[in-house]
Design a protein around this motif. Structure first.
Motif, mmCIF file in Angstrom:
data_model
loop_
_atom_site.group_PDB
_atom_site.id
_atom_site.type_symbol
_atom_site.label_atom_id
_atom_site.label_comp_id
_atom_site.label_asym_id
_atom_site.label_seq_id
_atom_site.Cartn_x
_atom_site.Cartn_y
_atom_site.Cartn_z
ATOM 1 N N UNK A 1 0.760 -1.221 0.113
ATOM 2 C CA UNK A 1 -0.012 0.187 -0.332
ATOM 3 C C UNK A 1 0.990 1.316 -0.134
ATOM 4 N N UNK A 2 2.157 1.193 -0.203
ATOM 5 C CA UNK A 2 3.052 2.177 -0.237
ATOM 6 C C UNK A 2 2.975 2.947 -1.684
ATOM 7 N N UNK A 3 1.840 3.291 -2.044
ATOM 8 C CA UNK A 3 1.461 3.935 -3.312
ATOM 9 C C UNK A 3 0.820 5.329 -3.270
ATOM 10 N N UNK A 4 0.876 6.078 -4.393
ATOM 11 C CA UNK A 4 0.203 7.492 -4.407
ATOM 12 C C UNK A 4 -1.220 7.409 -3.813
ATOM 13 N N UNK A 5 -1.997 6.336 -3.991
ATOM 14 C CA UNK A 5 -3.348 6.135 -3.717
ATOM 15 C C UNK A 5 -3.608 4.713 -3.126
ATOM 16 N N UNK A 6 -3.168 4.721 -1.910
ATOM 17 C CA UNK A 6 -3.458 3.341 -1.169
ATOM 18 C C UNK A 6 -4.806 2.835 -1.203
ATOM 19 N N UNK A 7 -5.862 3.631 -1.031
ATOM 20 C CA UNK A 7 -7.239 3.161 -1.394
ATOM 21 C C UNK A 7 -7.429 2.496 -2.496
ATOM 22 N N UNK A 8 -7.131 2.915 -3.639
ATOM 23 C CA UNK A 8 -7.413 2.355 -4.907
ATOM 24 C C UNK A 8 -6.635 1.056 -4.961
ATOM 25 N N UNK A 9 -5.321 1.208 -4.417
ATOM 26 C CA UNK A 9 -4.466 0.146 -4.580
ATOM 27 C C UNK A 9 -5.145 -1.145 -3.704
ATOM 28 N N UNK A 10 -5.762 -0.743 -2.538
ATOM 29 C CA UNK A 10 -6.439 -1.745 -1.861
ATOM 30 C C UNK A 10 -7.452 -2.587 -2.554
ATOM 31 N N UNK A 11 -8.310 -1.351 -3.338
ATOM 32 C CA UNK A 11 -9.533 -1.731 -4.148
ATOM 33 C C UNK A 11 -8.998 -2.885 -5.120
ATOM 34 N N UNK A 12 -8.086 -2.497 -5.822
ATOM 35 C CA UNK A 12 -7.452 -3.238 -7.007
ATOM 36 C C UNK A 12 -7.116 -4.567 -6.584
ATOM 37 N N UNK A 13 -6.277 -4.621 -5.454
ATOM 38 C CA UNK A 13 -5.975 -6.114 -4.871
ATOM 39 C C UNK A 13 -7.292 -6.766 -4.379
ATOM 40 N N UNK A 14 -8.193 -6.214 -3.828
ATOM 41 C CA UNK A 14 -9.535 -6.808 -3.174
ATOM 42 C C UNK A 14 -10.054 -7.435 -4.247
ATOM 43 N N UNK A 15 -10.435 -6.916 -5.664
ATOM 44 C CA UNK A 15 -10.931 -7.480 -6.749
ATOM 45 C C UNK A 15 -10.223 -8.525 -7.307
ATOM 46 N N UNK A 16 -8.953 -8.580 -7.255
ATOM 47 C CA UNK A 16 -7.993 -9.412 -7.807
ATOM 48 C C UNK A 16 -8.113 -10.700 -6.926
ATOM 49 N N UNK A 17 -8.020 -10.496 -5.734
ATOM 50 C CA UNK A 17 -7.762 -11.600 -4.474
ATOM 51 C C UNK A 17 -8.752 -12.416 -4.355
ATOM 52 N N UNK A 18 -10.151 -11.559 -4.159
ATOM 53 C CA UNK A 18 -11.368 -12.262 -3.581
ATOM 54 C C UNK A 18 -11.780 -13.669 -4.333
ATOM 55 N N UNK A 19 -11.703 -13.771 -5.747
ATOM 56 C CA UNK A 19 -11.955 -14.981 -6.234
ATOM 57 C C UNK A 19 -11.029 -15.981 -6.120
ATOM 58 N N UNK A 20 -9.758 -15.900 -5.545
ATOM 59 C CA UNK A 20 -8.928 -16.701 -4.897
ATOM 60 C C UNK A 20 -9.225 -17.163 -3.562
ATOM 61 N N UNK A 21 -9.468 -16.166 -2.721
ATOM 62 C CA UNK A 21 -9.984 -16.459 -1.401
ATOM 63 C C UNK A 21 -11.081 -17.416 -1.323
ATOM 64 N N UNK A 22 -11.948 -17.207 -2.378
ATOM 65 C CA UNK A 22 -13.181 -17.914 -2.590
ATOM 66 C C UNK A 22 -13.080 -19.372 -2.565
ATOM 67 N N UNK A 23 -11.748 -19.812 -3.072
ATOM 68 C CA UNK A 23 -11.464 -21.188 -3.278
ATOM 69 C C UNK A 23 -11.090 -21.955 -1.872
ATOM 70 N N UNK A 24 -11.332 -21.063 -0.518
ATOM 71 C CA UNK A 24 -10.975 -21.646 0.595
ATOM 72 C C UNK A 24 -11.989 -22.665 0.885
ATOM 73 N N UNK A 25 -11.575 -23.642 1.835
ATOM 74 C CA UNK A 25 -12.463 -24.527 2.484
ATOM 75 C C UNK A 25 -13.491 -24.241 3.032
#
Length: 197
Positions: free
Chosen positions: A139-163
């Protein structure tokens, strides 16, 4: 109630949880994997481990320092080694970094030796928890909230593979979140047996 009946009743009240597989906490930064994981471990009376802390101890550096000196790819390789090693130890509650579950190798290792529990938190809750911390290298970026939102969008489908998935909404105390996770784990007798089993 006879003495024997009373003895059986007392034993039922004091019988501990029986953890049969390591519970691996996965999810976004700020979801509460460490805090909830530590509280869950206390509830279940088992050890708590944190893969990031184990990496830091081995490297004698913080995660942000490792990212800065060696880069993310180096960190991810060490993370995979550490998670694999910790899964071989005694059954426990293991907290992992937000990016750990994105690795197919980590997912396979967790599936083989443990059970993945996704702490599913909404983006606004995550942002409220991480916005004032400077310990998140991604999150050490110019717009950390936008970075977090981007990470969230990419990662949620992977987390959904959890048991298993446990919702973090509405926000509740650590104790209640730990109880919420335990109740979900109890739906899997191959993972956890309760005191009433």
């Amino acid at each position: 109630m006879s003495e024997i009946q009373q003895s059986v009743a007392n034993e039922a009240q004091t019988r501990p949880y029986v953890l049969k597989k390591t519970v691996v906490m996965v999810g976004m930064m700020g979801a509460g994997k460490t805090a909830v994981g530590r509280t869950l471990a206390q509830l279940l009376n088992v050890s708590f481990l944190d893969s990031d802390l184990e990496i830091e101890a081995a490297a004698n550096m913080s995660v942000p320092e490792i990212f800065a000196r060696d880069g993310e790819a180096f960190f991810r390789a060490r993370e995979t080694e550490v998670i694999h090693r910790l899964l071989q130890d005694r059954k426990c509650v293991l907290s992992t970094g937000g990016g750990a579950f994105l690795s197919p190798e980590n997912r396979a290792n967790i599936s083989h030796s443990g059970v993945a529990v996704w702490l599913d938190a909404e983006l606004e809750l995550l942002w409220s928890r991480v916005r004032h911390r400077d310990t998140r290298p991604l999150l050490q970026t110019a717009d950390p909230k936008a970075t977090l939102a981007e990470l969230y969008a990419k990662r949620v489908p992977e987390y959904a593979k959890a048991d298993l998935r446990v919702s973090c909404a509405p926000p509740v105390s650590l104790e209640n979140m730990a109880k919420r996770v335990a109740s979900v784990l109890l739906t899997r007798p191959d993972v956890l047996e309760g005191p009433d089993a």
